[in-house]
Scaffold this motif. Structure first.
Motif, PDB file in Angstrom:
ATOM      1  N   TYR A  88      -6.237 -36.046 142.324  1.00  0.00           N
ATOM      2  CA  TYR A  88      -7.174 -35.520 142.898  1.00  0.00           C
ATOM      3  C   TYR A  88      -7.518 -36.407 144.543  1.00  0.00           C
ATOM      4  O   TYR A  88      -8.084 -35.667 145.606  1.00  0.00           O
ATOM      5  CB  TYR A  88      -8.435 -35.807 142.048  1.00  0.00           C
ATOM      6  CG  TYR A  88      -9.578 -35.403 142.844  1.00  0.00           C
ATOM      7  CD1 TYR A  88     -10.142 -34.018 142.971  1.00  0.00           C
ATOM      8  CD2 TYR A  88     -10.709 -36.576 142.931  1.00  0.00           C
ATOM      9  CE1 TYR A  88     -11.358 -33.832 143.595  1.00  0.00           C
ATOM     10  CE2 TYR A  88     -11.977 -36.062 143.462  1.00  0.00           C
ATOM     11  CZ  TYR A  88     -12.244 -34.817 143.891  1.00  0.00           C
ATOM     12  OH  TYR A  88     -13.372 -34.546 144.356  1.00  0.00           O
ATOM     13  N   GLY A 136      -7.323 -33.909 146.936  1.00  0.00           N
ATOM     14  CA  GLY A 136      -8.538 -33.447 147.040  1.00  0.00           C
ATOM     15  C   GLY A 136      -9.083 -31.967 146.342  1.00  0.00           C
ATOM     16  O   GLY A 136      -8.371 -31.842 145.235  1.00  0.00           O
ATOM     17  N   TRP A 137      -9.744 -31.447 147.107  1.00  0.00           N
ATOM     18  CA  TRP A 137     -10.062 -29.890 146.509  1.00  0.00           C
ATOM     19  C   TRP A 137      -8.686 -28.991 146.352  1.00  0.00           C
ATOM     20  O   TRP A 137      -9.017 -28.029 145.470  1.00  0.00           O
ATOM     21  CB  TRP A 137     -11.099 -29.257 147.523  1.00  0.00           C
ATOM     22  CG  TRP A 137     -10.670 -28.996 148.859  1.00  0.00           C
ATOM     23  CD1 TRP A 137     -10.575 -29.825 150.005  1.00  0.00           C
ATOM     24  CD2 TRP A 137      -9.971 -27.885 149.443  1.00  0.00           C
ATOM     25  NE1 TRP A 137     -10.354 -29.258 150.976  1.00  0.00           N
ATOM     26  CE2 TRP A 137      -9.674 -27.983 150.921  1.00  0.00           C
ATOM     27  CE3 TRP A 137      -9.593 -26.691 148.927  1.00  0.00           C
ATOM     28  CZ2 TRP A 137      -9.030 -27.280 151.670  1.00  0.00           C
ATOM     29  CZ3 TRP A 137      -9.019 -25.586 149.600  1.00  0.00           C
ATOM     30  CH2 TRP A 137      -8.672 -26.069 150.902  1.00  0.00           C
ATOM     31  N   ILE A 189      -7.486 -29.151 142.947  1.00  0.00           N
ATOM     32  CA  ILE A 189      -8.463 -28.319 141.924  1.00  0.00           C
ATOM     33  C   ILE A 189      -8.286 -26.950 141.986  1.00  0.00           C
ATOM     34  O   ILE A 189      -8.357 -26.016 141.101  1.00  0.00           O
ATOM     35  CB  ILE A 189      -9.969 -28.685 142.022  1.00  0.00           C
ATOM     36  CG1 ILE A 189     -10.087 -30.121 141.657  1.00  0.00           C
ATOM     37  CG2 ILE A 189     -10.827 -27.785 141.147  1.00  0.00           C
ATOM     38  CD1 ILE A 189     -11.430 -30.671 142.188  1.00  0.00           C
ATOM     39  N   ALA A 192     -11.724 -23.775 144.906  1.00  0.00           N
ATOM     40  CA  ALA A 192     -11.806 -24.571 146.067  1.00  0.00           C
ATOM     41  C   ALA A 192     -13.211 -25.265 146.248  1.00  0.00           C
ATOM     42  O   ALA A 192     -13.371 -26.200 146.897  1.00  0.00           O
ATOM     43  CB  ALA A 192     -11.242 -23.842 147.120  1.00  0.00           C
ATOM     44  N   TYR A 193     -14.252 -24.059 146.246  1.00  0.00           N
ATOM     45  CA  TYR A 193     -15.716 -24.529 146.384  1.00  0.00           C
ATOM     46  C   TYR A 193     -15.915 -25.877 145.562  1.00  0.00           C
ATOM     47  O   TYR A 193     -16.750 -26.968 146.111  1.00  0.00           O
ATOM     48  CB  TYR A 193     -16.445 -23.642 146.098  1.00  0.00           C
ATOM     49  CG  TYR A 193     -17.940 -23.820 146.209  1.00  0.00           C
ATOM     50  CD1 TYR A 193     -18.751 -23.745 147.451  1.00  0.00           C
ATOM     51  CD2 TYR A 193     -18.931 -24.197 145.066  1.00  0.00           C
ATOM     52  CE1 TYR A 193     -19.937 -24.195 147.684  1.00  0.00           C
ATOM     53  CE2 TYR A 193     -20.236 -24.821 145.347  1.00  0.00           C
ATOM     54  CZ  TYR A 193     -20.616 -24.816 146.549  1.00  0.00           C
ATOM     55  OH  TYR A 193     -22.097 -25.197 146.732  1.00  0.00           O
ATOM     56  N   GLY A 252     -14.069 -28.075 144.163  1.00  0.00           N
ATOM     57  CA  GLY A 252     -13.485 -29.486 144.811  1.00  0.00           C
ATOM     58  C   GLY A 252     -14.167 -29.655 145.995  1.00  0.00           C
ATOM     59  O   GLY A 252     -14.125 -31.242 146.175  1.00  0.00           O
ATOM     60  N   ILE A 253     -14.485 -28.962 147.032  1.00  0.00           N
ATOM     61  CA  ILE A 253     -14.960 -29.412 148.166  1.00  0.00           C
ATOM     62  C   ILE A 253     -16.384 -30.182 148.056  1.00  0.00           C
ATOM     63  O   ILE A 253     -16.507 -31.070 148.715  1.00  0.00           O
ATOM     64  CB  ILE A 253     -15.033 -28.106 149.234  1.00  0.00           C
ATOM     65  CG1 ILE A 253     -13.582 -27.812 149.695  1.00  0.00           C
ATOM     66  CG2 ILE A 253     -16.004 -28.540 150.421  1.00  0.00           C
ATOM     67  CD1 ILE A 253     -13.743 -26.279 150.451  1.00  0.00           C
ATOM     68  N   THR A 254     -17.075 -29.641 147.168  1.00  0.00           N
ATOM     69  CA  THR A 254     -18.370 -30.126 146.915  1.00  0.00           C
ATOM     70  C   THR A 254     -18.378 -31.181 145.769  1.00  0.00           C
ATOM     71  O   THR A 254     -19.390 -32.022 145.378  1.00  0.00           O
ATOM     72  CB  THR A 254     -19.451 -28.993 146.248  1.00  0.00           C
ATOM     73  OG1 THR A 254     -18.749 -28.185 145.052  1.00  0.00           O
ATOM     74  CG2 THR A 254     -19.704 -28.171 147.315  1.00  0.00           C
ATOM     75  N   GLN A 255     -17.110 -31.639 145.172  1.00  0.00           N
ATOM     76  CA  GLN A 255     -17.183 -32.857 144.523  1.00  0.00           C
ATOM     77  C   GLN A 255     -17.618 -32.915 143.459  1.00  0.00           C
ATOM     78  O   GLN A 255     -18.465 -33.849 142.931  1.00  0.00           O
ATOM     79  CB  GLN A 255     -17.328 -34.015 145.122  1.00  0.00           C
ATOM     80  CG  GLN A 255     -16.370 -34.358 146.529  1.00  0.00           C
ATOM     81  CD  GLN A 255     -16.721 -35.556 147.036  1.00  0.00           C
ATOM     82  OE1 GLN A 255     -17.644 -36.294 147.123  1.00  0.00           O
ATOM     83  NE2 GLN A 255     -15.699 -36.042 148.189  1.00  0.00           N
TER      84      GLN A 255
END
Length: 629
Positions: A282, A286-287, A290, A396-397, A399-402
């Protein structure tokens, strides 16, 4: 068919009670370990009402039955004599292969961790509800009420090594109280206090590693694995009258120190390594990690490999209190299955598919995806595309927003409190937004691209109104289902066939009894007498192969069927074997008409004359032009 009747049929088609060496179940599947895998009849299992799909692997035969798995498991266990029957089947020595080894490891992982999940899931949701109660001001974390209630879920994680020790001992057929006692040393308060004291502790000069074993799973597994070997060895060599106390004594003397000095620290290191691998993936991608995981989850789940992510996910949550990877990707996938299935239920004209899609969609909303996956997604390319689109977009969303999950449970509406974070309210809000994206994107894509006439499921349900065929581009050819001599239909000694009442076509006087599929499609008819089979081709052509004249009177005795109704077949696939000598001896003509039963919509031209081999081109079919009114 009742659950009892379905269970009886399942037991019969996995080879009977004597062929089962082990049986357990997860949330949707009966998982059989069979003595002889070849005795499992995959085609027959698929035909049993209530069975969604069958997956036969290197060490397991998985029968997917959906939400009623517990009832089906109980019924099968009752019929085969209960779990004690696990040890009754004879052991079979199988040749080594890496594939089989991998399957054995996976079977062990599933058997150990699947029974533990309900306790972990319940504790995680309980804890998240306490956080919610605190956030809205119902409970003050500083009060005894909150602290006392918190001990309930905390105890489950604190004594997780004991839960795993029990399931591992059950899987390995080890003395369970002894396993619990040995692993219990690691979480015994006096032992923990000694290890944690300043300067640590040593046994005969050998220092004991300073490790907190609460919420750890791998030390318990390694300890029980060693216990299994030691217990079996001493049971075998120990004199009967002293076996009751001597075997446990030797296990304690050997396994306990080995666990304290070696296996415990090794298991802790292994858990840390897996946790690091999950978080490292991760942290590196990152995102994107996910998004990709969410996109491939339909394929991973279809073969049962998603269970491999349970141990590292449990280890990650136990070590860090949350999981930002697998459970988050599962949220995107689960809700995309729901959105796609509900869209298809809205768009399809097939009553059978609509019922399946609604049931699967609702189950997926609550975190159980197998009914949607096996009933809709994997059978229809357009459904799979919509699920992947929704999964990757939502992944993607998220992951981007964690977004992170705080409980080990399949994400869905009922378990959505798993995303409550006392320190970050946006974690829950972003999880809701990700849910909406998953449902919205998959639903929209499915509505746009779905077509009943391209659906294998609609064809399997036999809903011809829903699956109106697309016009044929050019000619379609039927291949000869039999070897023999071609004759015109007009020469067949049966007025129904010779007059073309059942459709246009040709006949064959066979020299071989193997009947092959003349076209790719779905088997729509197979009588109990097994003398005739109907196939609906992918372009809407409906073909009937009728082996012999008046052979229905033989009641199926000279025939062996190799397919069943709703099976998908390819051209040249074996459908039926007919004993031509027996048919002739019984006084019946073996002449076999091959008919296009909806020839009113098509032009049928016979291509072959004289002698043909099975698989040779036989008939050409083209779409008739519609007459203008």
């Amino acid at each position: 068919m009742s659950t009892q009747e379905s269970a009886k049929a399942i037991l019969e088609h996995v080879g009977g009670a004597g062929n089962i060496s082990n049986l357990h179940h997860c949330s949707t599947r009966l998982r059989f370990a069979l003595v002889d895998d070849s005795q499992a009849d995959e085609a027959a299992l698929k035909q049993i009402p209530g069975v969604i799909r069958v997956v036969i692997g290197s060490t397991q035969t998985q029968v997917i039955v959906g939400g009623k798995v517990a009832e089906m498991y109980t019924a099968v266990e009752k019929l085969r004599g209960g779990v004690a029957a696990d040890t009754d089947a004879p052991a079979v020595r199988r040749p080594f292969s890496w594939k089989r080894l991998g399957g054995t490891v996976m079977d062990f992982v599933v058997s150990v961790f699947t029974p533990v999940i309900p306790a972990i899931a319940g504790a995680g949701i309980f804890k998240s509800l306490l956080v919610l109660a605190s956030a809205v001001g119902w409970l003050d974390p500083a009060t005894d009420n909150y602290k006392l209630l918190s001990t309930i879920p905390d105890a489950v994680f604190g004594f997780l090594p004991l839960l795993v020790a029990y399931t591992a001992a059950k899987k390995l057929d080890v003395n369970r109280p002894l396993a619990l006692g040995l692993v219990g040393v690691l979480v015994f308060p006096a032992f923990s206090a000694l290890v944690a004291q300043e300067g640590g502790v040593a046994l005969f000069g050998a220092p004991v590693a300073v490790v907190n074993y609460n919420a750890q799973v791998f030390p318990a597994i390694l300890a029980v694995l060693l216990l299994s070997v030691v217990e079996k060895f001493f049971t075998k060599i120990t004199w009967g009258p002293i076996r009751t106390f001597f075997v446990p004594l030797m296990c304690l003397i050997i396994v306990a120190p080995a666990t304290i000095f070696l296996l415990g620290p090794l298991g802790y290191w292994l858990g840390t390594l897996l946790t690091g691998a999950m978080t490292g993936l991760y942290d590196t991608l990152g995102w994107v990690a996910i998004m990709l995981m969410a996109g491939v989850l339909p394929l991973i789940i279809s073969v049962g490999m998603h269970k491999a992510f349970i141990p590292p996910t449990i280890a990650t949550v136990a070590a860090t209190g949350k999981d930002p990877f697998y459970l988050v990707a599962s949220l995107a996938h689960n809700l995309s299955e729901a959105g796609s299935s509900l869209a298809i239920a809205l768009r399809t004209k097939s009553a059978g598919l609509r019922a399946t899609a609604i049931s699967g969609g609702v189950s997926a909303l609550f975190g159980i995806t197998e009914p949607a996956l096996y009933g809709v997604t994997l059978q229809n390319r357009r459904a799979l595309i919509s699920v992947i689109a929704g999964s990757m977009t939502a992944g993607a969303y998220l992951g981007i927003t964690q977004v992170a999950a705080f409980a080990v449970v399949s994400p869905g509406l009922a378990s959505f409190s798993m995303f409550i974070d006392a320190l970050d309210p946006w974690n829950f809000i972003n999880a809701i937004i990700g849910l909406a994206i998953a449902v919205g994107v998959s639903f929209t894509v499915a509505v746009i691209i779905w077509r009943d006439d391209k659906s294998a499921t609609v064809r399997a349900f036999g809903d011809t109104a829903a699956a109106a065929p697309a016009p044929i581009d050019g000619a379609v050819q039927l291949v000869s289902p039999l070897a023999g001599s071609v004759i015109p239909l007009s020469e067949v000694d049966d007025a129904v066939f010779s007059a073309g009442i059942l459709g246009e076509g040709v006949a064959i006087r066979p020299t071989d009894g193997k009947v092959l599929a003349p076209i790719a499609g779905v088997v729509t008819a197979l009588l109990d007498s097994k003398h005739a089979v109907g196939i609906r081709g992918d372009d809407g052509v409906e073909v009937l192969v009728h082996v012999g004249l008046d052979t229905v009177q033989l009641e199926g005795k000279p025939f062996t069927a190799h397919v069943a109704v709703d099976d998908r077949v390819v051209a040249g696939q074996l459908l039926i074997e007919a004993d031509l000598a027996a048919i002739t001896a019984a006084g019946y003509d073996t002449t076999t008409p091959v008919l296009v039963t909806n020839s009113a919509d098509f032009s049928v031209a016979v291509l072959a004359t004289g002698t043909v081999k099975a698989g040779d081109s036989l008939v050409s079919i083209t779409q008739k032009e519609k007459e203008l009114a």
